[in-house]
Design a protein around this motif. Sequence first.
Motif, short mmCIF file in Angstrom:
data_model
loop_
_atom_site.label_atom_id
_atom_site.label_comp_id
_atom_site.label_asym_id
_atom_site.label_seq_id
_atom_site.Cartn_x
_atom_site.Cartn_y
_atom_site.Cartn_z
N GLU A 212 0.85 -1.33 -0.07
CA GLU A 212 -0.14 -0.12 0.01
C GLU A 212 0.86 1.30 0.08
OE1 GLU A 212 -2.72 -0.20 3.09
OE2 GLU A 212 -3.68 -2.16 2.70
N HIS B 220 0.89 4.01 1.69
CA HIS B 220 1.35 4.58 3.03
C HIS B 220 2.58 3.82 3.59
CE1 HIS B 220 -0.98 1.34 4.79
NE2 HIS B 220 -0.40 1.44 5.80
N GLN B 221 2.67 2.49 3.10
CA GLN B 221 3.76 1.93 3.45
C GLN B 221 5.08 2.39 2.69
OE1 GLN B 221 2.15 -1.85 2.20
NE2 GLN B 221 2.46 -3.08 4.50
N ARG C 112 5.36 5.38 1.39
CA ARG C 112 5.65 6.70 2.13
C ARG C 112 6.54 6.44 3.29
NH1 ARG C 112 2.61 10.39 5.38
NH2 ARG C 112 0.91 8.99 5.35
N TYR C 113 6.31 5.51 4.32
CA TYR C 113 6.83 5.44 5.64
C TYR C 113 8.28 4.91 5.30
CZ TYR C 113 2.02 5.70 7.67
OH TYR C 113 0.77 6.03 8.05
N CYS D 171 5.75 12.02 9.10
CA CYS D 171 4.53 11.20 8.43
C CYS D 171 3.08 11.54 9.34
CB CYS D 171 4.91 9.84 8.03
SG CYS D 171 6.02 9.59 7.01
N VAL E 154 2.07 10.22 12.09
CA VAL E 154 1.60 8.93 12.54
C VAL E 154 2.44 8.54 13.95
CG1 VAL E 154 1.14 8.01 10.37
CG2 VAL E 154 3.08 7.52 11.24
N SER F 86 2.76 2.73 14.88
CA SER F 86 2.02 2.43 13.63
C SER F 86 3.09 2.53 12.16
CB SER F 86 1.12 3.67 13.19
OG SER F 86 -0.01 3.56 14.19
N LEU F 87 4.05 3.27 12.42
CA LEU F 87 4.94 3.23 11.15
C LEU F 87 5.82 2.18 11.41
CD1 LEU F 87 7.08 6.18 10.09
CD2 LEU F 87 8.20 4.28 10.90
N ALA G 126 3.87 -0.82 9.84
CA ALA G 126 3.64 -0.77 8.35
C ALA G 126 4.79 -1.16 7.59
CB ALA G 126 3.47 0.48 7.96
N GLU H 158 2.03 10.50 -6.61
CA GLU H 158 1.77 11.77 -6.26
C GLU H 158 1.26 12.65 -7.42
OE1 GLU H 158 1.90 13.39 -2.89
OE2 GLU H 158 1.39 11.18 -2.63
#
Length: 294
Positions: free
Chosen positions: A2, A4-5, A7-8, A25, A27, A31-32, A35, A76
């Motif tokens: 995904e 967001h993964q 991005r992290y 991020c 978060v 959570s980071l 991921a 993006e």
Amino acid sequence: MEMHQVRYFLAVARTLNFTRAAEDCNVTQPSLTRAIQKLEEELGGLLFRRERALTHLTDLGRAVQPHLQRTFDAAEAAKALADHVKRADVVPLALGVVDALPVHELVEPLRHLDSAIGGLELTLATGAQATLLEDAMHGDLDALLITHVGDLPERVESWTLAREPILVLLRADDPLASRESISLDALRGTSWIECGACPTRRAFVQLAEERGVALAIRHRAAGEAQVQLLVAAGLGRSLIGAFHPLRDGLVTRPFEDVQLDRALAVATVAGRRRSAAADAFVRAARARAWGVAA
């Protein structure tokens, strides 16, 4: 996987600090971390090594970083474009592609562009580079994909996407096909297939002449597909870019003593405001790993 993964991961790769990456991020660190761990499970190995306060990328992390960065940049760009044009019914894009470009490379960029732009209306033109450049200067084309950037008009702005190696093209049953590489001298007197639309082939013929190797130019073709057709028919040998798919019965070999390549580039007319679709295409083209299977 995904977004967001991705991005992290990129945030940690940039900061080399899980706490700072989580703050960037917006978060929580757990959570980071979860991921990233899930991403590692999907990719089959550790992406980072944490030694007390020191965090660094593993070999796998370094290997996937440029690919994930391109994926994130393209997503993006598509998202920004979608936000910009979401109220538009039609978003036109007039794209010019030179004959020598391996057109299968366009499938993924165009597919992603179409999914991001609900009203995309594409006009695709192909032809010789000089003709397409003239059309772009007159405002008939929004963006170009070209293969030669050495003598562009002053008003044309270009970004090199990749360097495509140039190889010898021949039939699989050609006596030279048994060699791992081919010297320039081995082509002496060969029946040569020329292509007027390809500056690289013209430059190669000139180079061969300068080195005292005469090529017997007996046949001429209008484009890459026709060149392959004539080689497959046994009419001679020629050159081809390494990114091109080959017809059945044809093979390529690198040169032994000549280094040839050509630029693949995206271009627009400088000083002219790009449309939203053209801007998105330029960014998507620059984000893609050209010559690598999607």
